[in-house]
Design a protein around this motif. Structure first.
Motif, PDB file in Angstrom:
ATOM      1  N   THR A   1       0.881  -0.933   0.027  1.00 63.33           N
ATOM      2  CA  THR A   1      -0.017   0.193   0.126  1.00 63.33           C
ATOM      3  C   THR A   1       1.123   1.324   0.150  1.00 63.33           C
ATOM      4  N   PRO A   2       0.325   2.491  -0.354  1.00 62.02           N
ATOM      5  CA  PRO A   2       1.049   3.513  -0.369  1.00 62.02           C
ATOM      6  C   PRO A   2       1.480   4.006   1.095  1.00 62.02           C
ATOM      7  N   GLY A   3       0.751   3.691   1.847  1.00 61.66           N
ATOM      8  CA  GLY A   3       1.183   3.937   3.481  1.00 61.66           C
ATOM      9  C   GLY A   3       2.476   3.101   3.784  1.00 61.66           C
ATOM     10  N   ARG A   4       2.502   1.899   3.560  1.00 54.49           N
ATOM     11  CA  ARG A   4       3.934   1.159   3.562  1.00 54.49           C
ATOM     12  C   ARG A   4       4.895   1.378   3.021  1.00 54.49           C
ATOM     13  N   LEU A   5       4.679   1.812   1.754  1.00 58.64           N
ATOM     14  CA  LEU A   5       5.964   2.564   0.957  1.00 58.64           C
ATOM     15  C   LEU A   5       6.117   3.595   1.729  1.00 58.64           C
ATOM     16  N   ARG A   6       5.462   4.534   2.017  1.00 57.10           N
ATOM     17  CA  ARG A   6       5.879   5.769   2.684  1.00 57.10           C
ATOM     18  C   ARG A   6       6.624   5.547   4.145  1.00 57.10           C
ATOM     19  N   GLU A   7       5.986   4.640   4.795  1.00 59.12           N
ATOM     20  CA  GLU A   7       6.515   4.152   6.263  1.00 59.12           C
ATOM     21  C   GLU A   7       8.164   3.677   5.849  1.00 59.12           C
ATOM     22  N   LEU A   8       8.079   2.861   4.646  1.00 57.75           N
ATOM     23  CA  LEU A   8       9.419   2.256   4.345  1.00 57.75           C
ATOM     24  C   LEU A   8      10.597   3.469   4.214  1.00 57.75           C
ATOM     25  N   MET A   9      10.193   4.335   3.189  1.00 56.51           N
ATOM     26  CA  MET A   9      10.962   5.518   2.816  1.00 56.51           C
ATOM     27  C   MET A   9      11.484   6.360   3.914  1.00 56.51           C
ATOM     28  N   THR A  10      10.439   6.293   5.175  1.00 59.37           N
ATOM     29  CA  THR A  10      10.926   7.258   6.412  1.00 59.37           C
ATOM     30  C   THR A  10      11.537   6.503   7.397  1.00 59.37           C
ATOM     31  N   VAL A  11      11.274   5.283   7.576  1.00 59.56           N
ATOM     32  CA  VAL A  11      11.858   4.269   8.629  1.00 59.56           C
ATOM     33  C   VAL A  11      13.534   3.923   8.253  1.00 59.56           C
ATOM     34  N   ILE A  12      13.600   3.245   7.054  1.00 61.89           N
ATOM     35  CA  ILE A  12      14.806   2.792   6.651  1.00 61.89           C
ATOM     36  C   ILE A  12      15.372   3.882   6.310  1.00 61.89           C
ATOM     37  N   ALA A  13      16.916   3.910   7.029  1.00 57.08           N
ATOM     38  CA  ALA A  13      17.782   4.912   6.323  1.00 57.08           C
ATOM     39  C   ALA A  13      18.142   4.663   4.996  1.00 57.08           C
ATOM     40  N   ASP A  14      18.632   3.272   4.793  1.00 54.73           N
ATOM     41  CA  ASP A  14      19.212   3.054   3.472  1.00 54.73           C
ATOM     42  C   ASP A  14      18.344   2.983   2.518  1.00 54.73           C
ATOM     43  N   PHE A  15      17.111   3.205   2.538  1.00 56.41           N
ATOM     44  CA  PHE A  15      16.094   3.223   1.474  1.00 56.41           C
ATOM     45  C   PHE A  15      16.364   4.228   0.563  1.00 56.41           C
ATOM     46  N   ASN A  16      17.083   3.779  -0.664  1.00 55.02           N
ATOM     47  CA  ASN A  16      17.480   4.996  -1.707  1.00 55.02           C
ATOM     48  C   ASN A  16      16.361   4.812  -2.689  1.00 55.02           C
ATOM     49  N   VAL A  17      15.944   6.077  -3.110  1.00 51.33           N
ATOM     50  CA  VAL A  17      14.948   6.283  -3.998  1.00 51.33           C
ATOM     51  C   VAL A  17      15.508   7.110  -5.304  1.00 51.33           C
ATOM     52  N   ARG A  18      16.783   7.433  -5.113  1.00 53.43           N
ATOM     53  CA  ARG A  18      17.453   8.297  -6.034  1.00 53.43           C
ATOM     54  C   ARG A  18      17.623   7.558  -7.425  1.00 53.43           C
ATOM     55  N   THR A  19      17.637   6.404  -7.351  1.00 53.59           N
ATOM     56  CA  THR A  19      17.874   5.767  -8.795  1.00 53.59           C
ATOM     57  C   THR A  19      16.388   5.045  -9.429  1.00 53.59           C
ATOM     58  N   LEU A  20      15.701   5.285  -8.503  1.00 55.63           N
ATOM     59  CA  LEU A  20      14.087   4.862  -9.169  1.00 55.63           C
ATOM     60  C   LEU A  20      13.769   5.519 -10.627  1.00 55.63           C
ATOM     61  N   GLU A  21      13.500   4.376 -11.396  1.00 56.09           N
ATOM     62  CA  GLU A  21      13.373   4.983 -12.853  1.00 56.09           C
ATOM     63  C   GLU A  21      11.782   4.853 -13.162  1.00 56.09           C
TER      64      GLU A  21
END
Length: 100
Positions: A1-21
């Motif tokens: 779910t979007p809520g889970r994705l947002r949580e992962l993006m904020t809680v996990i320090a190494d969650f890198n979205v800079r290379t997301l295409e």
């Protein structure tokens, strides 16, 4: 779910979205009906601006259109229209099928 994705993006320090295409959201209208508009907007703000985003929806509601305006650059809308409905009686079933 979007809520889970947002949580992962904020809680996990190494969650890198800079290379997301590519980001794909199926049933975008249902996500908005379930109240995820603010969550999706938060996610869009954290993602790279240069990405491809696919929003798939069976219905084009005003909410979906506003999400497109908020989160997409150079959007393209593809619509599929049904010429006629196939009824159970008019549907033809082949006598033989060949797999290739």
């Amino acid at each position: 779910t979007p809520g889970r994705l947002r949580e992962l993006m904020t809680v996990i320090a190494d969650f890198n979205v800079r290379t997301l295409e590519v980001l794909v959201l199926d049933e975008a209208d249902r996500l908005l009906e379930m109240g995820f508009q603010a969550t999706l907007n938060d996610i869009f703000l954290k993602l790279p601006k240069q990405r491809r985003t696919g929003l798939f929806s069976a219905t084009q509601t005003n909410q979906v259109k506003s999400l497109v305006r908020a989160g997409l650059r150079n959007p393209v809308q593809v619509c599929v229209e049904v010429e006629h409905k196939v009824t159970h009686k008019s549907q033809k079933i082949p006598l033989t099928l060949t797999n290739y």
